[in-house]
Write an enzyme that holds these catalytic residues in place. Structure first.
Site, PDB file in Angstrom:
ATOM      1  N   THR A 266      -3.488  -8.210  -4.585  1.00 38.94           N
ATOM      2  CA  THR A 266      -4.366  -7.356  -5.285  1.00 38.94           C
ATOM      3  C   THR A 266      -3.945  -7.707  -6.729  1.00 38.94           C
ATOM      4  O   THR A 266      -5.113  -7.979  -7.296  1.00 38.94           O
ATOM      5  CB  THR A 266      -4.146  -5.968  -4.747  1.00 38.94           C
ATOM      6  OG1 THR A 266      -4.327  -5.734  -3.372  1.00 38.94           O
ATOM      7  CG2 THR A 266      -4.798  -4.969  -5.707  1.00 38.94           C
ATOM      8  N   ALA A 267      -2.831  -7.586  -7.000  1.00 41.55           N
ATOM      9  CA  ALA A 267      -2.577  -7.862  -8.616  1.00 41.55           C
ATOM     10  C   ALA A 267      -3.239  -9.130  -9.303  1.00 41.55           C
ATOM     11  O   ALA A 267      -3.525  -9.193 -10.341  1.00 41.55           O
ATOM     12  CB  ALA A 267      -1.068  -7.282  -9.049  1.00 41.55           C
TER      13      ALA A 267
ATOM     14  N   GLY B 107      -2.881  -7.564   0.663  1.00 45.78           N
ATOM     15  CA  GLY B 107      -1.339  -7.334   0.330  1.00 45.78           C
ATOM     16  C   GLY B 107      -1.163  -6.887  -1.381  1.00 45.78           C
ATOM     17  O   GLY B 107      -2.092  -7.089  -1.987  1.00 45.78           O
ATOM     18  N   CYS B 108       0.014  -6.405  -1.641  1.00 47.20           N
ATOM     19  CA  CYS B 108       0.284  -6.010  -3.117  1.00 47.20           C
ATOM     20  C   CYS B 108       0.249  -6.995  -4.245  1.00 47.20           C
ATOM     21  O   CYS B 108      -0.659  -7.033  -5.013  1.00 47.20           O
ATOM     22  CB  CYS B 108       1.608  -5.033  -2.960  1.00 47.20           C
ATOM     23  SG  CYS B 108       3.014  -6.033  -2.185  1.00 47.20           S
ATOM     24  N   TYR B 109       0.721  -8.250  -3.793  1.00 46.26           N
ATOM     25  CA  TYR B 109       1.027  -9.432  -4.828  1.00 46.26           C
ATOM     26  C   TYR B 109      -0.593  -9.844  -4.934  1.00 46.26           C
ATOM     27  O   TYR B 109      -1.191 -10.082  -6.026  1.00 46.26           O
ATOM     28  CB  TYR B 109       1.773 -10.269  -4.175  1.00 46.26           C
ATOM     29  CG  TYR B 109       3.283 -10.055  -4.487  1.00 46.26           C
ATOM     30  CD1 TYR B 109       3.910  -9.926  -5.796  1.00 46.26           C
ATOM     31  CD2 TYR B 109       4.391 -10.297  -3.402  1.00 46.26           C
ATOM     32  CE1 TYR B 109       5.025  -9.756  -5.962  1.00 46.26           C
ATOM     33  CE2 TYR B 109       5.526 -10.243  -3.745  1.00 46.26           C
ATOM     34  CZ  TYR B 109       5.856  -9.932  -5.198  1.00 46.26           C
ATOM     35  OH  TYR B 109       7.383  -9.494  -5.435  1.00 46.26           O
TER      36      TYR B 109
END
Length: 346
Positions: A152-153, A148-150
């Site tokens: 990953t960061a 997911g995007c969160y």
């Protein structure tokens, strides 16, 4: 040429996949599915693709998709898992951008997604697709669960600290902000311009579905229990993600210089992670449209808290760009193929 199929091509991650793949030197999209838009040319729905593709949406068909070298699922949860057994049986390699295979524990997945998992026996076959951690496993994977995007960061910001046992695993705090496109391309009052413009809000504080994914992966990194306080936020921008990550150092004598050096060494050979000079403050606009994570490390007032700033484009490194990066690794292609995209400024 690599034959590519995309299941769920009408959402933002689907069109972002197409934007990247039409310029990929070794990939050809031969099928893109949508039940609602069957027969409609993709470039009529997304005019930005005019002149780059003449493909039309078709119904999901396992026989057609089974002839592809790789299939991407750019769908909500509960779609990929219902088609996965048939595709895997045909020997197709799959990159799933949904949440269906990110969490390895079927019971935990059901707890967060409110329904039984359709193929729990396949969960352990899926390789978690964060290249900066699992590149070797991805090379041989048939099924990759794209993060997911969160997650990953957040993971890219925490990895060097946890890999080296520098911080207290029980006191990790992640405040992360996403652009509105992270909610998907759907008609929802909360996503209207008049609702999000000139405003900023937190949400999902009792529990966000990305939390178990984050804790699962960070636990694997550290080899011990991990507790993350994760608060997502929504910002009045279309795309972009900024994670501010806090961690308490175990050794109070650990210097910012040593942590900076640690991050630089950890990501020195990673093509899509950019560790900025000490004292930097990365901005989301510096990664807009690009498959890159920019990171900066701070130690405020020279106290015991390390603050990591991590920015990505939620639709690229946080979704479709990372998915193509995984495809490249799986198929033995140049990892950066199709992904050497300069961020848009302004």
């Amino acid at each position: 040429m690599v034959k590519v199929g995309i299941v769920g091509g009408t959402g933002y991650t689907g069109v972002e996949l197409l934007r990247i793949l039409v310029n990929h030197p070794q990939a050809e999209v031969v099928a893109i599915t949508s039940r609602a838009e069957e027969g409609v040319r993709v470039d009529s729905l997304y005019p930005n693709l005019r002149g780059h593709t003449d493909i039309a949406f078709s119904l999901p068909n396992v026989a057609v998709l089974g002839q592809c070298d790789v299939v991407f699922f750019a769908t909500p949860h509960n779609v990929a898992m219902n088609m996965m057994p048939q595709l895997l049986d045909k020997g197709v390699r799959v990159v799933d951008l949904s949440a269906d295979f990110r969490i390895r524990d079927a019971q935990l997945w059901s707890q967060w997604y409110g329904e039984p998992h359709a193929c729990p026996d396949i969960l352990t076959q899926a390789v978690y697709g964060l290249p900066e951690r699992n590149r070797e496993q991805i090379k041989n994977a048939q099924l990759v669960a794209c993060p997911g995007c969160y997650p990953t960061a957040i993971q890219l910001g925490y990895l060097p600290l946890l890999e080296n046992g520098l911080v207290d695993n029980s006191r990790l705090i992640a405040n992360a902000t996403s652009g509105v496109s992270g909610a998907g391309r759907q008609a929802k009052v909360d996503n209207l311009l008049s609702e999000v413009s000139d405003s900023y809000k937190a949400y999902g504080i009792p529990g966000h579905r990305h939390l178990p994914e984050i804790e699962q992966e960070l636990r694997d990194v550290s080899g011990a229990a991990v507790n993350v306080t994760f608060t997502p936020h929504l910002a009045p921008m279309v795309r972009g993600m900024h994670a501010t990550l806090y961690a308490e150092l175990i050794d109070t004598n650990t210097s910012l210089e040593s942590v900076q050096q640690l991050f630089e060494q950890r990501y020195a050979n990673e093509p899509f992670v950019d560790v900025l000079p000490a004292g930097s403050h990365p901005q989301t606009r510096t990664v807009k449209g690009a498959n890159v994570c920019r990171i900066a490390v701070h130690k405020p007032q020279n106290r015991n808290t390390i603050v990591v700033l991590s920015v990505i484009d939620n639709l690229v490194k946080g979704a479709s760009g990372q998915a193509v990066q995984n495809m490249n690794i799986m198929l033995g292609l140049e990892e950066a193929a199709g992904l050497n995209i300069v961020a848009l400024t302004p």
